[in-house]
Enzyme design. Structure first.
Site, PDB file in Angstrom:
ATOM      1  N   SER A 174      -5.011 -76.461 -55.660  1.00  0.00           N
ATOM      2  CA  SER A 174      -5.827 -75.523 -56.447  1.00  0.00           C
ATOM      3  C   SER A 174      -6.817 -76.308 -57.292  1.00  0.00           C
ATOM      4  O   SER A 174      -6.422 -77.151 -58.111  1.00  0.00           O
ATOM      5  CB  SER A 174      -4.929 -74.692 -57.361  1.00  0.00           C
ATOM      6  OG  SER A 174      -5.722 -74.082 -58.358  1.00  0.00           O
TER       7      SER A 174
ATOM      8  N   MET B 145      -7.837 -62.900 -59.017  1.00  0.00           N
ATOM      9  CA  MET B 145      -7.067 -62.334 -60.135  1.00  0.00           C
ATOM     10  C   MET B 145      -8.046 -61.520 -60.964  1.00  0.00           C
ATOM     11  O   MET B 145      -8.423 -61.895 -62.084  1.00  0.00           O
ATOM     12  CB  MET B 145      -6.424 -63.477 -60.943  1.00  0.00           C
ATOM     13  CG  MET B 145      -5.239 -64.103 -60.225  1.00  0.00           C
ATOM     14  SD  MET B 145      -4.856 -65.761 -60.820  1.00  0.00           S
ATOM     15  CE  MET B 145      -6.034 -66.695 -59.846  1.00  0.00           C
TER      16      MET B 145
ATOM     17  N   GLY C 139       2.190 -71.539 -58.222  1.00  0.00           N
ATOM     18  CA  GLY C 139       2.469 -71.694 -59.640  1.00  0.00           C
ATOM     19  C   GLY C 139       3.657 -72.580 -59.960  1.00  0.00           C
ATOM     20  O   GLY C 139       4.777 -72.317 -59.525  1.00  0.00           O
TER      21      GLY C 139
ATOM     22  N   GLY D  80      -1.645 -77.125 -58.293  1.00  0.00           N
ATOM     23  CA  GLY D  80      -2.845 -77.421 -59.071  1.00  0.00           C
ATOM     24  C   GLY D  80      -2.665 -78.666 -59.910  1.00  0.00           C
ATOM     25  O   GLY D  80      -3.167 -79.742 -59.578  1.00  0.00           O
ATOM     26  N   SER D  81      -1.907 -78.542 -61.002  1.00  0.00           N
ATOM     27  CA  SER D  81      -1.766 -79.685 -61.898  1.00  0.00           C
ATOM     28  C   SER D  81      -1.019 -80.847 -61.249  1.00  0.00           C
ATOM     29  O   SER D  81      -1.271 -82.010 -61.585  1.00  0.00           O
ATOM     30  CB  SER D  81      -1.085 -79.260 -63.206  1.00  0.00           C
ATOM     31  OG  SER D  81       0.065 -78.501 -62.942  1.00  0.00           O
TER      32      SER D  81
HETATM   33  C1  DX5 Z   1      -2.405 -69.553 -61.779  1.00  0.00           C
HETATM   34  C2  DX5 Z   1      -3.146 -69.860 -60.506  1.00  0.00           C
HETATM   35  C3  DX5 Z   1      -2.617 -71.032 -59.781  1.00  0.00           C
HETATM   36  C4  DX5 Z   1      -2.727 -72.339 -60.543  1.00  0.00           C
HETATM   37  C5  DX5 Z   1      -1.595 -73.192 -60.120  1.00  0.00           C
HETATM   38  O1  DX5 Z   1      -2.769 -68.320 -62.264  1.00  0.00           O
HETATM   39  O2  DX5 Z   1      -3.096 -68.754 -59.621  1.00  0.00           O
HETATM   40  O3  DX5 Z   1      -3.217 -71.168 -58.504  1.00  0.00           O
HETATM   41  O4  DX5 Z   1      -3.929 -73.028 -60.292  1.00  0.00           O
HETATM   42  O5  DX5 Z   1      -1.544 -74.303 -60.951  1.00  0.00           O
HETATM   43  P1  DX5 Z   1      -0.188 -75.125 -61.152  1.00  0.00           P
HETATM   44  O6  DX5 Z   1       0.155 -75.705 -59.814  1.00  0.00           O
HETATM   45  O7  DX5 Z   1      -0.588 -76.147 -62.169  1.00  0.00           O
HETATM   46  O8  DX5 Z   1       0.845 -74.168 -61.648  1.00  0.00           O
HETATM   47 ZN    ZN Z   2      -3.800 -69.143 -57.483  1.00  0.00          ZN
END
Ligand code: DX5
Ligand code: ZN
Length: 220
Positions: A7, A67, A175, A196-197
């Site tokens: 992400s 979202m 997530g 993501g992170s």
């Molecule tokens: C949260 C997003 C995710 C987010 C995930 O609302 O939908 O896609 O980027 O990030 P991590 O992996 O850091 O939870």
């Molecule tokens: Zn997402």
């Protein structure tokens, strides 16, 4: 086997092309793009112009996670901007059949995203015309949140419904996924795993992706 979908929410946007290339070099084929409107979720991120730019910069599969409220107003616009996959939230769309059908007709895969507290039973009809389900394992809005453990059981139950009905619906999870829990989500049935992170939150994205794929592959 599973696919990893980094992400870009946690990427350095001033170096977005480099970050995307680092993700691709690590073995990722799908790029997850989080679109937030400040209404459906308490955060605002990016939209159509950024997707158009990413489309020019890479041939990776672009997975847009909307979202936003009234996603039916924008879903096809994201396909036209270059998205290969578009997911809309079951909680945000009273006309899922119309939206998903329009996304498919426009040439992309249509998905339904579902929040942690929304029961999988709310997907019962939509499973007949969705290409994938995105199971949220945090409350949407921000990167870097903690994985909600009960999601594993929810994922298993959803996988079992999909299999028992003989559907070709893929399951994506999003997530709080990192090297400590990726094997469990693979084992529970995830086909596509967003991170993501754990990919862009520090260190080298290429190395992070290789580490995640390796940790997830143990259980396959
Ligand atoms: C949260 C997003 C995710 C987010 C995930 O609302 O939908 O896609 O980027 O990030 P991590 O992996 O850091 O939870
Ligand atoms: Zn997402």
């Amino acid at each position: 086997m599973f696919e990893l979908a980094p992400s870009i929410l946690s990427a350095d946007f001033t170096r977005l092309a480099e970050e995307i290339e680092a993700a691709r070099a690590g073995g990722a084929k799908v790029l997850h793009v989080d679109v937030m409107d400040g209404h459906f979720v308490p955060n605002i991120t990016i939209g159509l112009p950024v997707v158009r730019s990413i489309r020019k910069a890479t041939d990776m599969v672009i997975d847009t996670h909307l979202m936003i409220e009234e996603p039916g107003r924008y879903a096809v616009e994201f396909v036209k901007a270059g998205a290969d996959m578009v997911s809309v939230h079951v909680e945000a769309d009273a006309h899922l059949n119309r939206t998903l059908t329009a996304v498919r007709d426009a040439g992309a895969k249509a998905g339904v995203a579902i929040n942690p507290a929304t029961p999988i039973e709310s997907l019962s009809e939509a499973l007949n015309y969705a290409d994938f389900i995105l199971v949220m394992s945090v409350n949407p809005g921000f990167g870097g949140q903690k994985f909600i453990p009960s999601t594993l059981d929810k994922l298993r139950r959803l996988k079992s419904v999909v299999q028992s009905r003989g559907l070709a619906v893929q399951i994506e999870i999003d997530g709080g996924i990192d090297e400590t829990n990726i094997a469990e989500v693979v084992e529970a049935g995830a086909d596509l795993i967003v991170a993501g992170s754990a990919v862009f939150g520090g260190g080298d994205a290429t190395t992070s992706i290789k580490g995640l794929i390796e940790k997830g592959t143990v259980w396959v």
